[in-house]
Design a protein around this motif. Structure first.
Motif, PDB file in Angstrom:
ATOM      1  N   THR A  81      27.428  68.045  46.732  1.00 36.90           N
ATOM      2  CA  THR A  81      26.285  68.373  45.835  1.00 36.90           C
ATOM      3  C   THR A  81      25.150  67.633  46.269  1.00 36.90           C
ATOM      4  OG1 THR A  81      27.642  68.741  43.683  1.00 36.90           O
ATOM      5  CG2 THR A  81      25.281  68.012  43.524  1.00 36.90           C
TER       6      THR A  81
ATOM      7  N   ASN B 242      29.793  72.769  35.495  1.00 29.70           N
ATOM      8  CA  ASN B 242      28.863  71.705  35.108  1.00 29.70           C
ATOM      9  C   ASN B 242      28.011  71.652  36.475  1.00 29.70           C
ATOM     10  OD1 ASN B 242      29.820  70.747  32.370  1.00 29.70           O
ATOM     11  ND2 ASN B 242      31.718  70.073  33.479  1.00 29.70           N
TER      12      ASN B 242
ATOM     13  N   THR C  69      25.702  73.461  39.653  1.00 31.29           N
ATOM     14  CA  THR C  69      24.973  74.764  39.919  1.00 31.29           C
ATOM     15  C   THR C  69      25.373  75.373  41.144  1.00 31.29           C
ATOM     16  OG1 THR C  69      23.383  73.304  41.410  1.00 31.29           O
ATOM     17  CG2 THR C  69      22.828  73.676  39.112  1.00 31.29           C
TER      18      THR C  69
ATOM     19  N   GLN D 165      28.471  77.034  43.851  1.00 28.03           N
ATOM     20  CA  GLN D 165      29.372  77.894  43.443  1.00 28.03           C
ATOM     21  C   GLN D 165      30.723  77.279  43.976  1.00 28.03           C
ATOM     22  OE1 GLN D 165      30.748  80.696  46.914  1.00 28.03           O
ATOM     23  NE2 GLN D 165      31.246  82.506  45.687  1.00 28.03           N
TER      24      GLN D 165
END
Length: 336
Positions: free
Chosen positions: A171, A215, A217, A219
């Motif tokens: 992330t 929770n 964004t 994939q």
């Protein structure tokens, strides 16, 4: 029965040569050279044959695909044929120039494996000191060039507890996706089969992964984990499919041998002797994989067999029969 054979994905081991020595490698790849790799011209012919039956995503993998000097010629040819081409490098060879070349060629996305949240754990997995720093550097160069990238993680007991941190790292780096792979003990992976997670741990991690997808964004996708798609069906009536081997996906080796997937070492044809489209349409092994009524044991009786299908490679490694039941499954309800 299910006779679907619309080709959606092709994983192509464009070379087996590799600059790493990963402990779980399906191909037991290392520094080559390897005999019999397809020539540039043979690669073009193969792409022509694939394009005849559709426009699947072509995953250029290895080994390390960037070790082929003609890699961008091949990728560019496939793109001109209307195919979507992606690449699976390990990241260590991606310089600023290479990242720009990927972007200019038209490669849609790259996938880079991160198998530990620290250099110590990742380098242990990859068999070469500095692999983690190299992968992170490559990711940053891809991001700088505006090239979409995803993070892949192969899950074993060695890194199971680090998965949340790896996902946080993905992330933070700006990955478009995080794909988890459940170890299939083939190639060098056989030598760490004791590190394979249990069926209960498997179910737990898939449930954790499902909860996380609400929770984040980016994939999230589980690969070599067909039970995840049974779980999706149970939770949200998803129509996504589990094991795609032989139904909408296949693997092509560096020598042109077509298999249902890279982990299921069952030759279905040789593209140097028979056209790819003919192999895809007429292979007896593919025909069996497309007929879910042939599944045996618990898989054959399961109401989710059309959704999940079980991992045919794990069944083959465990029993010698690719149609036998998936050994890493705890689901027993609603079975006759």
């Amino acid at each position: 029965m299910n006779h679907n054979k619309t080709l959606r994905l092709v994983a192509w081991e464009i070379t087996r040569n590799c600059n790493l020595s990963c402990i779980h490698c399906r191909a037991s790849a290392t520094n080559g050279p390897y005999d019999g790799e397809l020539s540039t011209e043979s690669c073009y012919i193969l792409l022509d044959q694939i394009a005849k039956i559709g426009n699947p995503i072509i995953i250029l993998t290895g080994g390390e695909p960037l070790l082929r000097p003609d890699i961008f010629d091949i990728a560019g040819y496939g793109i001109k044929k209307g195919l979507k081409v992606v690449m699976a490098p390990n990241g260590t060879l991606i310089t600023e120039r290479v990242a720009q070349k990927m972007k200019e060629t038209g490669i849609s996305r790259i996938s880079i494996s991160i198998d530990g949240a620290t250099s110590e754990k990742h380098d242990e997995f990859r068999g070469v000191k500095g692999a983690f720093e190299g992968a992170i550097s490559g990711i940053k160069q891809a991001k700088k060039a505006g090239l979409e990238f995803q993070i892949n993680t192969t899950i074993t007991k060695l890194n199971l507890d680090e998965l949340p941190k790896i996902q946080e790292l993905a992330t933070g780096l700006g990955a478009a996706a995080h794909h988890i792979f459940l170890l299939v003990p083939t190639g060098r992976g056989k030598y760490i089969s004791s590190s394979e997670i249990t069926a209960v741990e498997y179910e737990e991690i898939l449930n954790w992964f499902y909860d996380k997808h609400k929770n984040v964004t980016m994939q999230l996708k589980a690969t070599c984990a067909p039970q995840y798609y049974r779980l999706l069906k149970q939770k949200e009536e998803s129509n996504a499919k589990g094991c795609l081997a032989g139904t909408s996906f296949c693997f092509i080796s560096h020598r042109g041998i077509v298999q249902p997937c890279g982990f299921l070492d069952l030759p279905c044809g040789d593209v140097t002797k028979r056209s790819f489209d003919e192999i895809w349409e007429k292979s007896d092994i593919f025909a069996s994989l497309r007929d879910f009524s042939k599944l045996k044991g618990k898989c054959g009786k399961c109401k989710f067999k059309m959704v999940c299908g079980g991992c045919r490679a794990r069944a083959y490694e465990k029993t010698g029969d690719f149609l036998e039941e998936e050994p890493l499954c705890v689901y027993k309800r609603n079975i006759l």
